[in-house]
Write an enzyme that holds these catalytic residues in place. Structure first.
Site, short mmCIF file in Angstrom:
data_model
loop_
_atom_site.label_atom_id
_atom_site.label_comp_id
_atom_site.label_asym_id
_atom_site.label_seq_id
_atom_site.Cartn_x
_atom_site.Cartn_y
_atom_site.Cartn_z
CG ASP A 85 29.02 43.85 45.13
OD1 ASP A 85 29.84 43.57 46.01
OD2 ASP A 85 29.09 43.39 43.97
CG ASP A 107 36.51 47.84 45.36
OD1 ASP A 107 37.67 47.69 45.78
OD2 ASP A 107 36.15 47.51 44.22
CD GLU A 137 38.56 43.28 45.22
OE1 GLU A 137 39.37 43.39 44.27
OE2 GLU A 137 37.32 43.37 45.07
CG HIS A 212 34.48 39.85 44.65
ND1 HIS A 212 34.47 41.23 44.64
CD2 HIS A 212 33.97 39.49 45.86
CE1 HIS A 212 33.98 41.68 45.78
NE2 HIS A 212 33.68 40.65 46.53
CB VAL A 235 26.85 34.57 40.84
CG1 VAL A 235 26.48 34.26 39.39
CG2 VAL A 235 27.54 33.39 41.50
CB THR A 237 29.22 38.13 34.30
OG1 THR A 237 29.89 39.33 34.72
CG2 THR A 237 29.26 38.06 32.78
#
Length: 283
Positions: A85, A107, A137, A212, A235, A237
């Protein structure tokens, strides 16, 4: 059961007009909690995500943390995949294949649009040659690496549907993370999503949409987002909030404890319950 691929899980979810939850792994306890939570949700499919920041936390050794997560996933009765990720480093992206990932989120969102397209197209070319599903993204979700959360209505923040369609065509990505009102690292679930924009993006973009920053999104907002077209729900945090709260509570009640297993167990159980909650929320 054997590891499944993220691409297959996302395709299955999109075909059934439902969503797939993806949870970030930092420690072995995170991976164990995700597997347990998925089993508690009726062996629901889920993604175990390891971010570039998590790899850095483990001294830059992507193989060790990935091997641990993969072992947990293979021992689970739930269908689970491994996803790399928020990768910025091309070298780390290129380590994905050897490490056993079936997918990666590359990213380049902090680059200019043209540079983002160029870098992402190259990442997609490299990934597809090796059977790796690539997510990217477009837009500014915000809140990552200490950034301040961004207002979804700030000019230039939200993902533009026409630009998104052109971006997907130019890069060949398999899924697109879009900015629609959520933010990374939110510890309170107060985000309000732009559901009309989600529907516009769904109609404009021929690949699955990714949300996100879902930890900061209330349950009803997540359900509405799935109904509007979101397919992959990330998910992170929320697991850390549950884990830290449980550990803190145990140590406050038992201040002389020195055996980490005593407080890691409630921490892991709290994360598993959070995973189950999110899986049931989305479907």
């Amino acid at each position: 059961m054997p590891l499944v691929t993220t691409g297959d899980l996302v395709t299955d979810a999109a075909s059934a007009s439902r969503a797939l939850a993806a949870f970030n792994v930092i420690t072995l306890e995170h991976a164990e909690a995700i597997a347990a939570g998925a089993e508690q949700a009726g062996n629901a499919p889920a993604v175990l995500q390891i971010s570039e920041n998590a790899v850095k936390f483990h001294g830059g050794n992507v193989l060790a943390v990935t091997a641990a997560a993969a072992a947990v996933a293979r021992a689970s009765a739930a269908p689970l995949s491994l996803h790399l990720d928020h990768v910025v480093s091309v070298d780390l992206l290129h380590a994905a294949h050897e490490a056993g990932f079936s997918s990666a989120m590359f990213d380049a969102s902090k680059l200019s649009y043209d540079d983002n397209v160029k870098a992402t197209a190259e990442a997609v070319r490299w990934g597809h040659e090796r059977g790796i599903w690539i997510e990217a993204e477009l837009g500014k979700v915000g809140g990552k690496d200490g950034e301040a959360p961004l207002d979804a209505h700030t000019p230039g923040v939200r993902t533009d549907p026409q630009e998104a369609a052109a971006y997907v065509a130019a890069t060949g990505v398999d899924a697109l993370a879009v900015a629609v009102g959520s933010s990374h690292a939110m510890t309170e679930r107060t985000a309000a999503l732009d559901h009309a924009l989600i529907a516009e993006l769904r109609d404009a973009v021929p690949v699955p949409l990714v949300l996100h920053g879902s930890s900061g999104v209330p349950d009803d907002e997540i359900r509405r987002a799935v109904a509007a077209g979101m397919v992959k729900i990330n998910v992170g945090t929320a697991l850390n909030t549950a884990f830290t709260g449980a550990v803190r509570g145990y140590l406050e009640a038992n201040p002389t404890t020195v055996d980490p297993r005593k407080y890691l167990v409630p921490g892991r159980e709290a994360m598993a319950a959070t995973v189950t909650h999110f899986l049931r929320t989305i479907g």
